[in-house]
Design an enzyme around this catalytic site. Structure first.
Site, short mmCIF file in Angstrom:
data_model
loop_
_atom_site.label_atom_id
_atom_site.label_comp_id
_atom_site.label_asym_id
_atom_site.label_seq_id
_atom_site.Cartn_x
_atom_site.Cartn_y
_atom_site.Cartn_z
CB SER A 1 -0.94 -0.05 1.22
OG SER A 1 -1.91 0.93 1.16
NE ARG B 1 -8.05 1.20 11.20
CZ ARG B 1 -7.01 0.82 10.47
NH1 ARG B 1 -6.56 1.61 9.51
NH2 ARG B 1 -6.42 -0.32 10.70
CG ASP C 1 -6.27 -3.91 -3.19
OD1 ASP C 1 -7.11 -3.01 -2.96
OD2 ASP C 1 -5.06 -3.81 -2.95
CG HIS D 1 -5.66 -2.21 0.35
ND1 HIS D 1 -4.73 -2.23 -0.65
CD2 HIS D 1 -5.20 -1.32 1.29
CE1 HIS D 1 -3.75 -1.38 -0.36
NE2 HIS D 1 -4.00 -0.83 0.80
CG ASP D 2 -6.99 -5.28 5.49
OD1 ASP D 2 -6.22 -4.30 5.36
OD2 ASP D 2 -7.90 -5.32 6.33
#
Lengths: 378, 203
Positions: A157, A227, A322, A355-356
């Site tokens: 990222s 968040r 992602d 994405h994680d």
């Protein structure tokens, strides 16, 4: 991964007294960076890998910190599954360095640090730092550690953007760049998500224009919202459906606004956890660094021309689900490198974790990193 | 692509020999469906080529990375889409055209990103294949090593069929070499005696 990791680790601190001119025009007279290292730097100083962190990460990449009695705590590094003896970033072979970026909130100089001009926390006056600034500060750390050139710089990222920037800022000081789940620049949609997150913080009454430290409060609700929003974009639709679906925490809906769906519970938990420990000013700066990153900007948006000065070899990795940093964005980097005739391998990993995924222990993903790094000559 | 049979391995080397002889030092080669990167590794080491490969399979990509090959994971169309015009001297499609759905598109794309397309494919009109069909069964051979129910091959065509397509697409056949199952060059009656054809195409 069943092999034991790097064990108990402790952070170190390096102080730099030479001023650092920042991209935004201001100058930091002095700064500290905290970092951790794993493995041993070889005599030739040729086996060092720098691991760059993303938005919410820090220098604690692997292992566990110790409590006051020297016993390991539950505080395990954010990329522990890939670092250690026999793991892809093999500490029997490599010397791994994790660093907390400038402007961070885990020990390196940042908005909560004292401003030498006033003695009070920098707060809103701490400059906006960019990916280029981070790389410049990391180069000072490399000097401090006696590392002329990294065997590799690696990150996911925003961390991947730093690895890419290393090849441009210091072409002779990086031999391999591992750019994972990254992009050559953010899309408008990505900047939009970041701005909503920033607005949540900036409009929190407890933010006090960034000088909340002196008011004894923290903009917890804004940071929490930021968040929660971010978290939604790091997951995939499929993964959310599978993990939470439409399940309710208790039997039936209560026709109110308390936590009902499991996904609400999860997001609020993640938001609370993060808002309890993270600094709002750091969050604002990290997202700005993401937004500004655009190495092709000075080259009429021609990424190939921008990357032409890189001397490193590249491993680019993207993940199928992602959508925040989609495989298409990684392919832009790949195609620019191919255009230039530069060395690049690209792996696209099938993963459900959005994405994680870059933090997950996907077998093909880790095998690719492992196989690639095994070929890196020391 | 699995080199299961010994004969195919021998012929594969003959196939690679031909392709290697066409690559000049320093030229840029793109190998579509590069597998574990064996051909590219050879072109880099023996011919001083600059090589890139496109490959879909995880195991093959891993093996290619292990050889230090510039491999790009993706399907052929994805692999080509972002590549600029005329980036490569040669674009190789070895024993894969028969598995591609969009035949004309892939050939056009190869000649967009490269100055020359190198294409090899099994000749369905090879005499043993004709014999098998005459006997009532689909052929299984060194170059068509699959059963009808598990073959990845979508297209079954001959040298004459392929050359008719080249004519239709205005592709120039710069060179054609035909091999038998033992990897020997076939000069007489290639559409009958040839098991594998290797073409150099241009615009």
């Amino acid at each position: 991964m069943t092999t034991p990791g790097v064990g108990i680790v402790a952070a170190q601190r390096a102080s730099f007294n030479q001023p650092l001119a920042l991209q935004g025009g201001s100058v930091l007279p002095a700064f500290d960076l905290v970092y951790e290292t794993y493995g041993t730097l070889n005599a030739a100083r040729s086996n060092a890998i720098l691991v760059c962190h993303a938005l919410s990460g820090n220098h604690h990449v692997a292992g566990r910190t110790a409590d006051e009695f020297g016993k390991p705590t539950a505080n395990i590094g954010w990329w522990d599954n890939i670092v250690g003896p026999g793991r892809p970033l093999d500490t029997d072979r490599f010397f791994i360095v994790g660093v907390n970026n400038l402007g961070g909130c885990h020990g390196s100089t940042g908005p909560a640090s004292p401003n030498p001009a006033t003695g009070k926390p920098w707060g809103a006056d701490f400059p906006v730092v960019t990916v280029e600034d981070w790389v410049a500060s990391q180069a000072r750390l490399a000097d401090h550690l006696g590392i002329d050139a990294w065997a590799a710089v690696m990150g996911g990222s925003l961390g991947g953007m730093q690895a890419l920037q290393w090849t441009l800022s210091f072409p002779e000081r990086i031999r391999h760049a591992l750019v994972i789940a990254a992009a050559p620049k953010l899309s408008a949609e990505n900047i939009a998500f970041n701005d909503v997150a920033r607005q949540a913080i900036l409009t929190d009454p407890d933010f006090h224009g960034g000088h909340f430290y002196e008011h004894g409060v923290r903009p917890v609700s804004g940071l929490r919202l930021a968040r929660m929003l971010g978290h939604i974009t790091y997951l995939s639709d499929d993964q959310m459906a599978e993990k939470f679906g439409r399940r309710l925490r208790v039997g039936a809906g209560s026709y109110g606004f308390d936590v009902e769906f499991e996904i609400e519970s999860y997001l609020r938990y993640q938001g609370d956890k993060f808002a309890g420990v993270f600094d709002a000013n750091t969050y604002l700066r990290m997202t700005k660094a993401l937004d500004y990153f655009d190495p092709a900007q000075d080259y009429e948006d021609n990424l190939a021309r921008a990357l032409a000065r890189a001397r490193a070899k590249f491993l680019i990795i993207a993940f199928s689900t992602d959508w925040r940093f989609s495989p298409d964005r990684s392919r832009e980097i790949v195609h620019a490198l191919v255009h230039n005739g530069q060395a690049v391998a690209y792996a696209e990993i099938n993963s459900a974790h959005g994405h994680d995924s870059f933090l997950m222990d996907e077998p093909h993903y880790h095998a690719v990193v492992d196989t690639y790094l095994k070929r890196v000559k020391l | 692509m699995s080199a299961t049979a010994g004969g195919q391995a021998v012929q594969m080397r003959a196939d690679f020999d031909l392709i290697a002889s066409w690559v000049q030092p320093g030229e840029r080669v793109l190998d579509l469906g590069c597998g574990d990167g064996s051909l590219l590794k050879r072109l880099i080491e023996e011919r001083g080529a600059k090589g890139y490969g496109v490959e879909l399979g995880d195991a093959e990509v891993l093996a290619a990375i292990g050889k230090g090959i510039n491999v790009i994971q993706g399907n052929l169309e994805q692999g080509l889409a972002g590549i600029d015009d005329q980036t490569f001297n040669h674009v190789v499609l070895s024993r894969t055209l028969q598995t591609v759905r969009h035949t004309e598109r892939i050939l056009s794309e190869m000649l967009r990103v490269g100055r020359e397309a190198v294409v090899s494919f099994p000749n369905f009109a090879y005499w043993q294949n004709r014999l098998a069909v005459m006997g009532g069964r689909m052929p299984v051979s060194e170059d068509l090593p699959y059963e009808w129910f598990d073959t990845p091959n979508l297209r079954f065509f001959t040298l004459l069929d392929f050359e008719a397509l080249c004519a239709k697409m205005n592709l120039v056949i710069r060179e054609r070499q035909v091999l038998d199952e033992a990897g020997r060059l076939v000069t007489e009656e290639p559409n009958f005696l040839g098991s594998l054809a290797v073409y150099r195409l241009g615009r």
